[in-house]
Write an enzyme that holds these catalytic residues in place. Structure first.
Site, short mmCIF file in Angstrom:
data_model
loop_
_atom_site.label_atom_id
_atom_site.label_comp_id
_atom_site.label_asym_id
_atom_site.label_seq_id
_atom_site.Cartn_x
_atom_site.Cartn_y
_atom_site.Cartn_z
N ARG A 237 52.53 16.51 -93.52
CA ARG A 237 52.80 15.17 -94.05
C ARG A 237 52.86 15.27 -95.56
O ARG A 237 52.07 16.01 -96.19
CB ARG A 237 51.69 14.19 -93.64
CG ARG A 237 51.76 13.69 -92.22
CD ARG A 237 52.99 12.80 -91.98
NE ARG A 237 53.04 12.25 -90.63
CZ ARG A 237 53.67 12.78 -89.59
NH1 ARG A 237 54.32 13.93 -89.73
NH2 ARG A 237 53.66 12.19 -88.41
N GLU A 266 58.19 9.39 -98.67
CA GLU A 266 59.35 9.53 -97.81
C GLU A 266 60.02 8.18 -97.50
O GLU A 266 59.29 7.24 -97.18
CB GLU A 266 58.82 10.11 -96.49
CG GLU A 266 59.72 11.08 -95.84
CD GLU A 266 58.97 11.83 -94.76
OE1 GLU A 266 58.11 12.66 -95.08
OE2 GLU A 266 59.25 11.56 -93.59
N HIS A 284 62.53 15.96 -92.89
CA HIS A 284 61.52 15.69 -91.84
C HIS A 284 62.10 15.96 -90.44
O HIS A 284 62.18 15.06 -89.60
CB HIS A 284 60.97 14.26 -91.95
CG HIS A 284 59.61 14.12 -91.32
ND1 HIS A 284 58.66 13.23 -91.76
CD2 HIS A 284 59.05 14.75 -90.25
CE1 HIS A 284 57.58 13.31 -91.00
NE2 HIS A 284 57.79 14.23 -90.08
C1 GLV Z 1 56.45 14.42 -86.78
O1 GLV Z 1 56.24 14.52 -87.95
C2 GLV Z 1 55.48 13.99 -85.84
O2 GLV Z 1 54.37 13.62 -86.24
O3 GLV Z 1 55.79 13.98 -84.64
#
Ligand code: GLV
Length: 318
Positions: A237, A266, A284
């Site tokens: 993250r 983000e 991501h």
């Molecule tokens: C992606 O970042 C998730 O948490 O599935």
């Protein structure tokens, strides 16, 4: 009257079909973009279940606006977008989609590691731009991988999968946090304190969830401890890394490079990040393979349907 499920975004067809074939009333937002918090709040007034994505902010204000809400089903393993404590206090069940995406996320972390160490995006641009005029002894020199020290911060499902993939590269593997018997046995990995890991690693890969204690886990102090030849990889993250500091150390070439799939604010990027050659950026996409995203969609919908039907087997967070 049938209970109502709201799906906040378009997800793979297999998930939508499952939802449409259920006995429940279904409201699907046919959009690829997330709703604003206000717009999302206004859609949940009469719903019983919400299937949402990792960038939908499910906070107190939203929950208070949904008096009938029984279930929040997140199509993601991370659930830092949801106020789980508040949901729990309102007897709302929260589900996530762990497990299936561990391998694909670990694979992306390796793809990023190779991409930054061997300067793949830079080399691709160079070649496309017609700058490749012949073999050159000093062209696109990068870092070695085999035999280097790999530091893994966070050895849950994804971090463990990532570390295990280092086997073919004969790396010294360091990890911090709780003992991990699989890594100890398979890799003779060393469980060290985080500062030792940061000081000694050639590659540091982040795999912890975003919790308050992990906010800016990598900031000025940690960058100063890193080897000048080290690389940082983040597929966890964004807010785990202090992105302003990252831009500064990359600009000053204080570390060799970084490869990021996630960002502090983000989808916005810290100014200066995209001007740098010593960083690789992806949007991501850790779980973004066709089979994994299909399975995630099914799992998010099934978690919701199971609870509404009173069947067991859902993945509950709270
Ligand atoms: C992606 O970042 C998730 O948490 O599935």
């Amino acid at each position: 009257m049938a209970k109502k499920i709201f799906l906040s975004r378009i997800i793979p067809d297999v998930g939508i079909e499952l939802l449409n074939n259920s006995e429940f009333e279904v409201d699907i937002l046919h959009s690829k973009e997330p709703l604003s918090p206000e717009a999302l709040r206004s859609r949940v007034k009469d719903i019983h279940a919400l299937i949402c994505l990792l960038d939908d902010k499910i906070d107190q204000a939203l929950i208070d606006n949904a008096p009938n809400l029984e279930i929040i089903s997140n199509m993601a393993v991370g659930y830092n977008n949801i106020d789980t404590a508040y949901a729990k206090s309102k007897n709302i069940k929260v589900c996530n989609t762990p497990g299936i995406l561990s391998q694909s996320t670990a694979e992306l972390a390796w793809a990023l590691l190779f991409a930054i160490a061997r300067r793949i995006p830079e080399s691709d641009t160079f070649t496309r731009e017609g700058k490749f005029t012949g073999w050159m002894p000093m062209l696109m020199l990068g870092g070695d991988i085999k035999g280097q020290t790999l530091g893994v911060i966070g050895t849950g499902r994804i971090g463990t999968a990532f570390a295990l993939m280092s086997k073919g590269f004969n790396m010294r593997v360091l990890y911090s946090g709780k003992p991990n018997p699989i890594l100890d046995k398979e890799l003779k990995a060393e469980n060290v304190d985080q500062d030792t890991l940061i000081r000694e690693s050639d590659f540091i890969s982040l795999h912890v969830p975003l919790r308050p204690e992990n906010h800016h886990l990598i900031s000025k102090r940690e960058f100063e401890m890193m080897k000048p030849t080290a690389y940082l990889i983040n597929t966890a993250r964004g807010p785990i890394v202090d992105e302003k500091e990252l831009v500064r150390v990359l600009k000053e070439k204080r570390i060799a490079g970084a490869a990021m799939d996630v960002y502090e604010n983000e989808p916005a990027l810290t100014p200066g990040l995209t001007d740098l050659d010593n960083v690789v950026l992806t949007p991501h996409t850790g779980s973004a393979t066709v089979p994994v995203r299909n399975t995630l969609a099914i799992m998010a919908v099934e978690n919701c349907l199971r609870i509404l039907r009173g069947e067991p087997g859902e993945n509950r967070v709270v």
